[in-house]
Design an enzyme around this catalytic site. Structure first.
Site, PDB file in Angstrom:
ATOM      1  CD  GLU A  47     -48.765 -13.668  19.677  1.00  0.00           C
ATOM      2  OE1 GLU A  47     -47.713 -13.409  20.291  1.00  0.00           O
ATOM      3  OE2 GLU A  47     -48.758 -14.218  18.560  1.00  0.00           O
ATOM      4  CD  GLU A 103     -44.669 -32.419  27.756  1.00  0.00           C
ATOM      5  OE1 GLU A 103     -45.187 -32.756  26.684  1.00  0.00           O
ATOM      6  OE2 GLU A 103     -45.094 -32.784  28.868  1.00  0.00           O
ATOM      7  CG  LEU A 113     -36.082 -21.285  29.538  1.00  0.00           C
ATOM      8  CD1 LEU A 113     -37.209 -20.456  30.136  1.00  0.00           C
ATOM      9  CD2 LEU A 113     -34.727 -20.625  29.795  1.00  0.00           C
ATOM     10  N   GLY A 121     -39.865  -8.059  19.555  1.00  0.00           N
ATOM     11  CA  GLY A 121     -40.313  -7.502  20.838  1.00  0.00           C
ATOM     12  C   GLY A 121     -41.651  -6.782  20.810  1.00  0.00           C
ATOM     13  CB  SER A 122     -44.643  -6.756  18.665  1.00  0.00           C
ATOM     14  OG  SER A 122     -45.098  -8.087  18.607  1.00  0.00           O
ATOM     15  CG  ASN A 123     -46.347 -10.607  22.377  1.00  0.00           C
ATOM     16  OD1 ASN A 123     -47.526 -10.477  22.710  1.00  0.00           O
ATOM     17  ND2 ASN A 123     -45.970 -11.302  21.310  1.00  0.00           N
ATOM     18  NE  ARG A 139     -30.574 -26.800  25.503  1.00  0.00           N
ATOM     19  CZ  ARG A 139     -31.097 -25.977  24.600  1.00  0.00           C
ATOM     20  NH1 ARG A 139     -31.508 -24.791  24.950  1.00  0.00           N
ATOM     21  NH2 ARG A 139     -31.203 -26.354  23.339  1.00  0.00           N
ATOM     22  CG  ASN A 174     -43.899 -18.890  26.333  1.00  0.00           C
ATOM     23  OD1 ASN A 174     -43.223 -17.972  25.847  1.00  0.00           O
ATOM     24  ND2 ASN A 174     -44.279 -19.937  25.614  1.00  0.00           N
ATOM     25  CG  HIS A 183     -47.502 -21.457  21.793  1.00  0.00           C
ATOM     26  ND1 HIS A 183     -46.256 -21.740  21.275  1.00  0.00           N
ATOM     27  CD2 HIS A 183     -48.395 -22.189  21.089  1.00  0.00           C
ATOM     28  CE1 HIS A 183     -46.393 -22.621  20.295  1.00  0.00           C
ATOM     29  NE2 HIS A 183     -47.686 -22.910  20.152  1.00  0.00           N
TER      30      HIS A 183
HETATM   31  C1  GRF Z   1     -44.940 -14.146  19.123  1.00  0.00           C
HETATM   32  O1  GRF Z   1     -45.777 -14.639  18.103  1.00  0.00           O
HETATM   33  C2  GRF Z   1     -44.994 -15.034  20.329  1.00  0.00           C
HETATM   34  O2  GRF Z   1     -46.244 -15.608  20.534  1.00  0.00           O
HETATM   35  C3  GRF Z   1     -43.983 -16.096  19.973  1.00  0.00           C
HETATM   36  O3  GRF Z   1     -42.952 -15.409  19.319  1.00  0.00           O
HETATM   37  C4  GRF Z   1     -43.473 -14.235  18.716  1.00  0.00           C
HETATM   38  C5  GRF Z   1     -42.682 -13.097  19.247  1.00  0.00           C
HETATM   39  O4  GRF Z   1     -43.042 -11.872  18.634  1.00  0.00           O
HETATM   40  N1  GRF Z   1     -43.577 -16.794  21.164  1.00  0.00           N
HETATM   41  P1  GRF Z   1     -42.571 -10.493  19.283  1.00  0.00           P
HETATM   42  O5  GRF Z   1     -41.066 -10.562  19.408  1.00  0.00           O
HETATM   43  O6  GRF Z   1     -43.258 -10.372  20.611  1.00  0.00           O
HETATM   44  O7  GRF Z   1     -43.009  -9.450  18.313  1.00  0.00           O
END
Ligand code: GRF
Length: 217
Positions: A177, A146, A96, A14-16, A68, A110, A112
């Site tokens: 990020e 996709e 999803l 959960g750092s993002n 799902r 999202n 990535h």
């Molecule tokens: C991040 O690198 C994000 O880009 C990818 O999964 C990772 C999640 O990291 N989708 P965090 O849980 O946000 O630290």
């Protein structure tokens, strides 16, 4: 200000999510974190969200077996219950279905860890190194059915350095990020970045005519 109500969906660290929570503390930020939701009860990010006094929820995908859509109906029910406007996937490790993606079309984004459309999927940093890329980075995009293919909202890049390991590169990309996700969410929450006819339209961002080349020589 009428802030958009955002759900952040996580599966792990959960750092993002934390970067989005910090950004949303700003009084001028156009979104508030209304909910942090995890599909895994043990996601480390949940404890941090709780410590911030945020609403949290767990929708455990294992309770729905291989169904799902049943999992996603449960997910959508919780999101609706919290009157969520926008959904941010932040390390949410579930693919999803089109049903869910269409339901939240234009409101689901999202992050990535690669410069899409290069390196979709997993192990992006090791694959970027193996490919000999000199630039790498991260992308925030609208979600379409996709995987890792939706219209790009924001990208940030870093140079690949000689001797980089996947871990070192991942750490450098992660800093990117944490900068671009709050920026992208700001644009979407303001309505300045929109999904229109399968493309991302962005208003009011000054065009940059510079170029970025790595390595610097
Ligand atoms: C991040 O690198 C994000 O880009 C990818 O999964 C990772 C999640 O990291 N989708 P965090 O849980 O946000 O630290």
């Amino acid at each position: 200000m009428d802030k958009k109500r955002v759900a952040v969906l996580i599966s792990g660290r959960g750092s993002n999510m934390t970067a989005l929570i910090e950004a949303a503390k700003g009084s001028e930020y156009p979104a508030e974190v209304a909910l942090v939701l995890s599909n895994r009860p043990d996601a480390a990010g949940l404890a941090h969200a709780r410590s911030e006094g945020l609403a949290t929820a767990i929708v455990d995908h294992t309770a729905h077996g291989k169904d799902r859509e049943a999992f996603e109906r449960a997910l959508a029910g919780v999101l609706d219950g919290h009157r969520v406007d926008l959904v941010c996937l932040a390390g949410f490790m579930r693919i999803l279905t089109p049903w869910f993606v269409e339901r939240f079309a234009g409101r689901l984004i999202n992050i990535h860890p690669a410069l899409l459309p290069a390196f979709k999927g997993l192990d992006t940093h090791a694959r970027a190194l193996a490919a000999g890329a000199t630039m790498h980075g991260a992308t925030v995009h609208f979600v379409v059915p996709e995987m890792d293919s939706g219209p790009i909202i924001v990208q940030g890049s870093v140079p690949v350095r000689a001797g980089d390991t996947a871990e070192a590169l991942a750490a450098r990309v992660l800093k990117v990020e944490h900068r671009i996700y709050p920026f992208a969410l700001r644009l979407v929450a303001q309505g300045r970045a929109r999904l229109v006819d399968g493309r991302c339209e962005i208003d009011g961002v000054a065009s940059e005519h510079g170029i970025l080349i790595a390595p610097e020589i």
